[in-house]
Motif scaffolding. Structure first.
Motif, PDB file in Angstrom:
ATOM      1  N   PHE A  65       0.887  -1.243  -0.146  1.00  0.00           N
ATOM      2  CA  PHE A  65      -0.107   0.153  -0.151  1.00  0.00           C
ATOM      3  C   PHE A  65       0.855   1.073   0.005  1.00  0.00           C
ATOM      4  CE2 PHE A  65      -3.107  -3.172   1.236  1.00  0.00           C
ATOM      5  CZ  PHE A  65      -4.140  -2.438   0.891  1.00  0.00           C
ATOM      6  N   THR A  66       0.647   2.197  -0.925  1.00  0.00           N
ATOM      7  CA  THR A  66       1.327   3.370  -0.890  1.00  0.00           C
ATOM      8  C   THR A  66       0.695   4.653   0.098  1.00  0.00           C
ATOM      9  OG1 THR A  66       0.262   4.350  -2.728  1.00  0.00           O
ATOM     10  CG2 THR A  66       1.933   2.943  -3.337  1.00  0.00           C
ATOM     11  N   GLN A  67      -0.508   4.462   0.604  1.00  0.00           N
ATOM     12  CA  GLN A  67      -1.160   5.186   1.318  1.00  0.00           C
ATOM     13  C   GLN A  67      -2.080   4.684   2.476  1.00  0.00           C
ATOM     14  OE1 GLN A  67      -2.991   9.069  -0.840  1.00  0.00           O
ATOM     15  NE2 GLN A  67      -3.140   7.129  -2.524  1.00  0.00           N
ATOM     16  N   PHE A  68      -1.104   3.992   3.327  1.00  0.00           N
ATOM     17  CA  PHE A  68      -1.617   3.274   4.465  1.00  0.00           C
ATOM     18  C   PHE A  68      -1.338   4.288   5.487  1.00  0.00           C
ATOM     19  CE2 PHE A  68      -2.536   0.652   7.958  1.00  0.00           C
ATOM     20  CZ  PHE A  68      -3.384  -0.399   7.484  1.00  0.00           C
ATOM     21  N   TYR A  69      -2.409   4.540   6.384  1.00  0.00           N
ATOM     22  CA  TYR A  69      -2.117   5.384   7.292  1.00  0.00           C
ATOM     23  C   TYR A  69      -2.369   4.772   8.921  1.00  0.00           C
ATOM     24  CZ  TYR A  69      -2.869   9.220   3.967  1.00  0.00           C
ATOM     25  OH  TYR A  69      -2.773   9.983   2.960  1.00  0.00           O
ATOM     26  N   ASN A  70      -1.552   5.624   9.819  1.00  0.00           N
ATOM     27  CA  ASN A  70      -1.837   5.356  11.193  1.00  0.00           C
ATOM     28  C   ASN A  70      -2.398   6.547  11.981  1.00  0.00           C
ATOM     29  OD1 ASN A  70       0.527   7.137  11.897  1.00  0.00           O
ATOM     30  ND2 ASN A  70       1.789   5.754  10.638  1.00  0.00           N
ATOM     31  N   THR A  71      -2.601   6.440  13.370  1.00  0.00           N
ATOM     32  CA  THR A  71      -2.811   7.774  14.076  1.00  0.00           C
ATOM     33  C   THR A  71      -1.786   8.814  14.269  1.00  0.00           C
ATOM     34  OG1 THR A  71      -2.429   6.846  16.109  1.00  0.00           O
ATOM     35  CG2 THR A  71      -4.482   5.909  14.880  1.00  0.00           C
ATOM     36  N   ALA A  72      -0.437   8.510  14.132  1.00  0.00           N
ATOM     37  CA  ALA A  72       0.326   9.514  14.461  1.00  0.00           C
ATOM     38  C   ALA A  72       1.236   9.194  15.819  1.00  0.00           C
ATOM     39  CB  ALA A  72       0.238  10.958  14.530  1.00  0.00           C
ATOM     40  N   ARG A  73       0.610   8.162  16.648  1.00  0.00           N
ATOM     41  CA  ARG A  73       1.274   7.909  17.853  1.00  0.00           C
ATOM     42  C   ARG A  73       1.023   6.310  18.059  1.00  0.00           C
ATOM     43  NH1 ARG A  73       1.962  11.344  22.168  1.00  0.00           N
ATOM     44  NH2 ARG A  73       3.755  10.837  23.580  1.00  0.00           N
ATOM     45  N   CYS A  74       1.745   5.866  19.390  1.00  0.00           N
ATOM     46  CA  CYS A  74       1.815   4.574  19.638  1.00  0.00           C
ATOM     47  C   CYS A  74       0.442   4.141  20.388  1.00  0.00           C
ATOM     48  CB  CYS A  74       3.036   4.201  20.466  1.00  0.00           C
ATOM     49  SG  CYS A  74       3.278   5.511  21.731  1.00  0.00           S
ATOM     50  N   CYS A  75      -0.001   4.573  21.440  1.00  0.00           N
ATOM     51  CA  CYS A  75      -1.103   4.052  22.171  1.00  0.00           C
ATOM     52  C   CYS A  75      -2.304   4.173  21.347  1.00  0.00           C
ATOM     53  CB  CYS A  75      -1.292   4.908  23.455  1.00  0.00           C
ATOM     54  SG  CYS A  75      -0.067   4.397  24.696  1.00  0.00           S
ATOM     55  N   PRO A  76      -2.501   5.425  20.809  1.00  0.00           N
ATOM     56  CA  PRO A  76      -3.842   5.388  19.773  1.00  0.00           C
ATOM     57  C   PRO A  76      -3.884   4.520  18.728  1.00  0.00           C
ATOM     58  CG  PRO A  76      -3.099   7.623  20.379  1.00  0.00           C
ATOM     59  CD  PRO A  76      -1.918   6.861  20.741  1.00  0.00           C
ATOM     60  N   SER A  77      -2.638   4.330  18.207  1.00  0.00           N
ATOM     61  CA  SER A  77      -2.522   3.584  16.799  1.00  0.00           C
ATOM     62  C   SER A  77      -2.913   2.062  17.292  1.00  0.00           C
ATOM     63  CB  SER A  77      -1.252   3.496  16.186  1.00  0.00           C
ATOM     64  OG  SER A  77      -1.144   4.545  15.401  1.00  0.00           O
ATOM     65  N   ARG A  78      -2.439   1.470  18.670  1.00  0.00           N
ATOM     66  CA  ARG A  78      -2.801   0.345  19.063  1.00  0.00           C
ATOM     67  C   ARG A  78      -4.249   0.144  19.331  1.00  0.00           C
ATOM     68  NH1 ARG A  78       2.197   0.840  19.296  1.00  0.00           N
ATOM     69  NH2 ARG A  78       3.804  -0.741  19.296  1.00  0.00           N
ATOM     70  N   ALA A  79      -4.808   1.255  19.870  1.00  0.00           N
ATOM     71  CA  ALA A  79      -6.114   0.964  20.340  1.00  0.00           C
ATOM     72  C   ALA A  79      -7.061   0.923  19.032  1.00  0.00           C
ATOM     73  CB  ALA A  79      -6.616   2.326  21.122  1.00  0.00           C
ATOM     74  N   THR A  80      -6.791   1.669  17.974  1.00  0.00           N
ATOM     75  CA  THR A  80      -7.435   1.826  16.717  1.00  0.00           C
ATOM     76  C   THR A  80      -7.564   0.271  16.089  1.00  0.00           C
ATOM     77  OG1 THR A  80      -7.234   4.055  16.399  1.00  0.00           O
ATOM     78  CG2 THR A  80      -7.546   2.945  14.543  1.00  0.00           C
ATOM     79  N   LEU A  81      -6.007  -0.138  15.761  1.00  0.00           N
ATOM     80  CA  LEU A  81      -5.783  -1.418  15.367  1.00  0.00           C
ATOM     81  C   LEU A  81      -6.745  -2.436  15.918  1.00  0.00           C
ATOM     82  CD1 LEU A  81      -2.424  -2.921  14.255  1.00  0.00           C
ATOM     83  CD2 LEU A  81      -4.176  -4.361  15.650  1.00  0.00           C
ATOM     84  N   LEU A  82      -6.615  -2.411  17.261  1.00  0.00           N
ATOM     85  CA  LEU A  82      -7.248  -3.447  18.039  1.00  0.00           C
ATOM     86  C   LEU A  82      -8.865  -3.384  17.898  1.00  0.00           C
ATOM     87  CD1 LEU A  82      -5.196  -3.602  21.378  1.00  0.00           C
ATOM     88  CD2 LEU A  82      -5.444  -5.569  19.736  1.00  0.00           C
ATOM     89  N   THR A  83      -9.228  -2.171  17.779  1.00  0.00           N
ATOM     90  CA  THR A  83     -10.824  -2.460  17.950  1.00  0.00           C
ATOM     91  C   THR A  83     -11.782  -1.899  16.822  1.00  0.00           C
ATOM     92  OG1 THR A  83     -10.870   0.171  18.708  1.00  0.00           O
ATOM     93  CG2 THR A  83     -10.500  -1.303  20.366  1.00  0.00           C
ATOM     94  N   GLY A  84     -10.957  -1.204  15.741  1.00  0.00           N
ATOM     95  CA  GLY A  84     -11.657  -0.967  14.298  1.00  0.00           C
ATOM     96  C   GLY A  84     -12.455   0.262  14.841  1.00  0.00           C
ATOM     97  N   LEU A  85     -12.197   1.214  15.903  1.00  0.00           N
ATOM     98  CA  LEU A  85     -12.673   2.096  16.156  1.00  0.00           C
ATOM     99  C   LEU A  85     -11.613   3.391  16.236  1.00  0.00           C
ATOM    100  CD1 LEU A  85     -14.725   1.283  19.306  1.00  0.00           C
ATOM    101  CD2 LEU A  85     -15.616   1.486  17.033  1.00  0.00           C
ATOM    102  N   TYR A  86     -11.933   4.689  16.159  1.00  0.00           N
ATOM    103  CA  TYR A  86     -11.038   5.449  16.385  1.00  0.00           C
ATOM    104  C   TYR A  86     -10.455   5.639  17.810  1.00  0.00           C
ATOM    105  CZ  TYR A  86     -11.833   7.685  11.587  1.00  0.00           C
ATOM    106  OH  TYR A  86     -11.722   7.614  10.300  1.00  0.00           O
TER     107      TYR A  86
END
Length: 538
Positions: A65-86
């Motif tokens: 993927f050329t345009q795959f995005y994260n949340t800009a920070r470690c804890c929020p990214s893990r929360a988002t990945l784990l739950t499918g929520l912001y």
């Protein structure tokens, strides 16, 4: 164990013995690999000079993927990945500090209005395992063992590679003595034990004849940078050319790879970063050493991904295993221009090395900004998907241009597992998913995205809808970019398209209210914010 694995493989290959076997055949195994603080250009297949042959091969035989995005920070990214929520909806709108019941988006732990990928896939018959850095609280039973993972070896936070005073490890929810536990090898290194335990858990899944989900959350290449000296030494001297030349070389390689088009111009260098030629020889040697350690940490991570892949192949399950590799934020410029360097024992168990802004800018090539920020450098991840049994061979090595985000991972796993998302779980009402399945993109089809993608972290904010991105650092006014023409965010077109900007701002404000985001209360940090407008000369 070999016999159990063989029986599982046979059932997958020939198993129309019962409806249950037929269903199992349709459920691929899944491995989600999360790197920590890895910038967009840090892999060889994304432009780096750092050797990453195993991940490069995974990309050659899969999709990038050329345009795959994260949340800009470690804890929020893990929360988002784990739950499918912001992350705000999951209760981790910032980090792990609990702001109290009046601030539901900032409780610092996953809430009960969300389900994790472990909980969702366990309900669908998967054997679920987690190995690595958790970092969404270990208090109040918010740990892998109590959030849907059958097996886990987890660190509550990161911040270490070897056993020392900072390291804590929990095996299936039980804390280990990191220096004397019989379950751990002597002189362990986190990247290795995360992989080793991941494979152990996979063996248990095969014994139970279940499809497996492994969430493998490496803490590499997060600071404090530490690696075996034998792996650091080959890189020393390679970075004496300086960050500007390394960044230019990565940019040229990205064009050569086809990752970016030659029409995309790199964001200008940050004007507050030291000019390499003005540094003393001693300082150049120091910064070279810092980047050498960083490179060694990444090559070691790649080596362990190779161990994982070899392990899957030896067990006969690689072809029907979906592997998704991604990073949690952009390159890390903390704690500022200087970085941090322990000159006495760099790279060892007691060292505390951060690469600093110059090398972080290289990690985020060709974009502007880094971790913490919602410009492209802070939120763009390398992302690789491998699935030999499910991705057509003609897609091997292809680039996928459609935008995707960590919020899409749980919906994608549900799609792959033929699982349903619950409206209630353990007596709690569950919030609707925010993301969408990106499985269609594996085979070159369109992702059915109905809503924009949103960001907020420490007052830095953005919204992406189609080709348009509205973005602002905390100290800036809104800027509008056409990312089809200007992915490096060089030309603000908000005055040319005021209606587009106004529409996106209205959608952003509605989202901000809906997820209970709040203004970031802390004072501005000058090294993060004071220079942001210098990019465009405003």
């Amino acid at each position: 164990m070999k016999h159990a694995a063989f029986m599982t493989i046979s059932a997958l290959a020939f198993g129309l013995l019962s409806p249950q076997k037929s269903i199992a055949r349709q459920q691929p195994n899944i491995v989600v690999i999360l790197a920590d603080d890895m910038g967009y250009s840090d892999l060889g297949c994304y432009g780096s000079e750092i050797p990453t042959p195993n991940l490069d091969k995974l990309a050659q035989n899969g999709v990038r993927f050329t345009q795959f995005y994260n949340t800009a920070r470690c804890c929020p990214s893990r929360a988002t990945l784990l739950t499918g929520l912001y992350s705000h909806q999951a209760g981790v709108g910032h980090m792990m500090n609990d702001q109290g019941p009046d601030h539901e988006a900032y409780r610092g732990q996953l809430n009960n209005k969300s389900v994790t990928i472990g909980e969702a896939l366990k309900s669908a018959g998967y054997f679920t395992a987690m190995s690595g850095k958790w970092h969404v609280s270990f208090d109040f039973n918010v740990n892998p063992a109590n959030r849907g993972f059958d097996r886990s070896l987890a660190a509550p936070n990161g911040g270490f590679y070897y056993a020392d005073k900072r390291s804590r490890l929990f095996l299936n929810g039980r804390e280990l003595d990191v220096n004397n536990a019989p379950e751990l090898p002597k002189n362990w290194y986190t990247t290795d034990i995360w992989t080793d335990y991941g494979l152990k858990f996979i063996d248990e899944a095969l014994t139970e004849k279940k499809p497996f989900l492994l969430y493998l959350a490496y803490n590499a290449p997060h600071f404090p940078l530490q690696a075996p000296e034998s792996e650091i030494a080959p890189f020393r001297g390679k970075y004496l050319q300086g960050w500007d030349k390394v960044r230019e070389a990565r940019y040229r390689k990205q064009i050569q790879l086809g990752l970016i088009d030659s029409s995309l111009k790199p964001a200008p260098g940050n004007p507050i970063i030291y000019k390499w030629d003005t540094l003393s020889d001693a300082k150049k040697k120091q910064y070279d050493d810092m980047m050498a350690i960083y490179a060694a940490v990444i090559t070691h991570l790649d080596k362990e991904v190779g161990v994982l892949i070899d392990g899957l192949k030896k067990r006969g399950v690689f072809d029907n295993t979906v592997i998704l590799f991604v990073s949690d934020n952009g390159g890390n410029a903390e704690p500022g221009i200087e970085g941090r360097y322990d000159g006495a024992h760099p790279g060892t168990v007691n060292s505390d090395v951060y690469i600093g802004q110059g090398w972080a800018q290289v990690a985020c090539t060709p974009f502007w900004m880094y971790k913490h920020h919602t410009h492209e450098g802070g939120i763009s991840s390398p992302a690789i998907v491998s699935w030999p049994a499910g991705i057509p061979k003609e897609r091997n090595g292809k680039f996928e241009q459609q935008p995707a985000h960590l919020v899409d991972i749980l919906p994608t796993l549900l799609d792959l597992a033929h699982a349903t998302y619950p409206s209630e779980y353990n007596g709690n009402k569950i919030q609707p998913l925010e993301g969408t399945s990106i499985r269609p993109a594996f085979t070159g089809k369109n992702i059915d995205r109905k809503n924009p993608i949103f960001w907020e972290h420490e007052g830095n904010r953005a919204i992406r809808e189609g080709k348009w991105k509205l973005v602002a650092e905390r100290s800036e006014r809104w800027q509008l970019y056409d990312l089809e023409k200007d992915r490096s965010e060089l030309k603000d077109v908000s005055r040319q398209y005021p209606k587009v900007a106004a529409d996106l701002e209205a959608k952003y404000n509605a989202w901000y209210t809906r997820v209970h985001a709040e203004p970031y209360p802390k004072p501005l940090n000058s090294w993060f914010y004071d220079y942001t407008s210098l990019k465009s000369g405003e």
